[in-house]
Design an enzyme around this catalytic site. Structure first.
Site: not given
Length: 608
Positions: A231, A273, A297, A300-302
């Site tokens: 995050e 958090h 790694a 993905p795009t989203s």
């Protein structure tokens, strides 16, 4: 940290600060996985010891409770995981104490808001001593089919849906505990499930990092691919970037850093958090995702495309022969708790106690249907409360005042009577209040204060059968029975009991009928012709007048009156009243610091 597997099917934990539901969920997971031994070896509840009953499948088990961490570790040397459910105020101290125990290898800190300075000290100590911290602010972790921490993965239904009852091939690590539950479900849909999942926690300084666990997963043969959910905020993901660049991770990693929407806000944004806040560009989700992608790694795009990326990576490993199909098993059903089954209407169960006088299930207790607030606001007295709890109805005020008068008049009769004497002797022996009170109460019986019920029974029977006082007294004499309620050790025709006079005066003024009392007075007149001390005593007065109260109030049927007299309500009134005096004598002796009582020799007749 690195190394490899930290949990297994034989791992056992110590649970700090007893919480019934998380422990029961751990034990249900154990049963689901076919564990032979419960994963919770002991519970630490500061200042307490004993056992807590919980279920291990169908069987109820007793888990030991220990007052200190040291005692628990000594009692369960094979338990190497410490699950800390302490509040943020005491989590650091208890966690440090656990880390210092030689038997503890992993500490999971559930609390959120642990001071950062304390967390840094815990991290430093753990790294120096080759121990693992999960958290703070974590839901925990899980090894599928083997062991789980507390509430990890939620309910049993969710665990079954996510196929966590048996191991898969995916290692998963995230910061968010809530999102980890979602990801377990996602991974189960498109792969053979997870092997191990960890939520490192959302605080600024986690006890172990994303890269710590990825490097550990890399060393576990059963883990064939890894999924990372980071995050925005902080730089934890960059340690994983470096590990990927340096070739320390040889297995496929699918990663996504959430929080890409932060750029839509003009100012810094704080998400759920403590560590999830938008800062500089380097800490943005976009920068981290790009860095992870550049390091090798699969990014993905989203977030919506994350499931597809996981699926494609897994399918490629299957095609390459690196993953063999998992043998699916059917987990055993978890027996449903009786409370849950009753609530859902699936079963019905008999109750074990019937109560008709009070109900404490609502917002406030009710006495015979009358809420506590009504009792206080409308100025109910002790007599009113007794009428509700003993007679299950609100009696007229003259009745409840009579009850209160009886309590006041019978509260005490000096230190020389048997009940007070016993309480005094017991108190002077150093015993506690309850022991001293009970010692006095146990003397109440046919010869001391316990004749009220018998007086009522015999007077009622004689009056109802139209016996004359002569027939009644002489009939009792033939049976060898003393007339209850008649006779006194001190009082006589010329020295009447003031208590009896007060009760009679009140009844004449307020009672609609005093037929039983008048009959008792007629009996007294006859017995006084035989002896000067055969007066109506307080037991007889209360017994006869209570009969007048019950019959004259019009609120009791004949059957109810007979039942009240038979059960022993009237002696209960004396027991309640005299308890006040016995408690007073106990306090008096303790306040005066009186020594142990010993009866004098000169007051004993020694004889053969």
């Amino acid at each position: 940290m690195a190394t490899g597997q930290i949990f297994s099917k034989t791992t056992q934990a110590l649970f700090y600060n007893y919480k019934q539901l998380p422990i029961q969920r751990m034990l249900d997971f154990d049963f689901l996985c076919g564990r032979e031994t419960p994963s919770v070896a002991g519970i630490i509840n500061p200042g307490s010891d004993g056992f807590q009953k919980l279920f291990f499948g169908q069987e109820e088990i007793a888990i030991p409770v220990h007052p200190t961490i040291e005692a628990a570790c000594n009692a369960h040397p094979t338990a190497d995981v410490f699950i800390n459910f302490a509040s943020f105020r005491s989590a650091a101290a208890s966690s440090m104490s656990a880390l210092k125990q030689p038997t503890i290898r992993v500490v999971a800190i559930i609390a959120e808001g642990v001071p950062e300075s304390d967390t840094k000290q815990l991290i430093s100590y753990a790294r120096a001593n080759n121990k693992v911290i999960i958290g703070p602010a974590t839901v925990g972790g899980i090894q599928a089919g083997a062991f789980k921490i507390g509430d990890t993965a939620g309910t049993i239904d969710n665990i079954i849906q996510c196929k966590l009852y048996r191991p898969g091939s995916v290692g998963f690590v995230s910061k968010s505990g809530g999102m980890s539950n979602e990801m377990y479900n996602t991974i189960a849909r498109v792969t053979d499930g997870i092997y191990e999942g960890i939520a490192i926690g959302g605080d600024v300084f986690p006890g172990s990092t994303l890269s710590d666990h990825i490097l550990r997963f890399n060393n576990i043969p059963q883990v064939k691919m890894m999924v990372v959910l980071g995050e925005l905020g902080g730089k934890d993901e960059y340690s994983l970037v470096e590990a990927l660049k340096q070739g320390k991770v040889q297995k496929p990693v699918v990663a996504w850093v959430s929080g890409t929407c932060a750029r839509l806000f003009k100012s810094e944004v704080q998400f759920g958090h403590a560590g999830a806040k938008s800062g500089g560009e380097l800490e943005s989700a976009q920068a981290k995702n790009q860095a992870l992608k550049d390091a090798g790694a699969v990014v993905p795009t989203s977030y919506e495309a994350l499931e597809t990326a996981i699926k494609e990576t897994f399918e490629k490993l299957v095609e390459d022969g690196k993953i063999s199909p998992v043998t699916e098993i059917t987990p055993p059903p978890i027996p449903e708790d009786l409370k849950t089954a009753i609530k859902s209407g699936k079963v019905r169960a008999p109750t074990h106690i019937i109560s008709t006088i009070s109900d404490d299930r609502g917002e406030e207790p009710c006495y015979a249907g009358v809420p506590m607030s009504t009792i206080i606001e409308q100025g109910y007295g002790v007599g009113d409360v007794i009428s509700l709890l003993w007679f299950k109805r609100s009696l007229p005020r003259y009745c409840t005042q009579f009850i209160e008068m009886c309590i006041m008049l019978c509260a005490d009769h000096g230190p020389c009577v048997s009940g007070a004497h016993n309480s005094i002797v017991t108190a002077r022996a150093g015993k506690d209040l309850v022991s001293s009170l009970v010692s006095g109460l146990l003397t109440i019986g046919p010869r001391f204060g316990g004749a009220i019920d018998d007086a009522a029974r015999y007077f009622k029977d004689a009056y109802d059968r139209n016996l004359t006082p002569y027939e009644f007294v002489e009939g009792m004499k033939k049976k060898g029975i003393r007339v209850p309620g008649i006779g006194h050790r001190i009082k006589s025709r010329d020295n009447r009991d003031k208590r009896v006079q007060l009760l009679q005066k009140y009844a004449h003024t307020h009672f609609p009928s005093v037929k039983y009392m008048e009959y008792a007075v007629q009996v007294e007149t006859y017995t006084l012709s035989k002896a000067n001390n055969l007066v109506l005593n307080v037991d007889g007065a209360i017994g006869s007048l209570f009969l007048d109260l019950l019959s004259g109030s019009g609120m009791f049927s004949k059957q109810e009156i007979d039942e009240i007299v038979e059960i022993g309500y009237l002696n209960g009134l004396f027991v309640l009243a005299r308890s006040i005096g016995l408690i007073g004598h106990t306090f008096d002796q303790k306040r005066l610091k009186q020594p142990l009582y010993r009866h004098p020799w000169e007051d004993v007749l020694y004889t053969k």
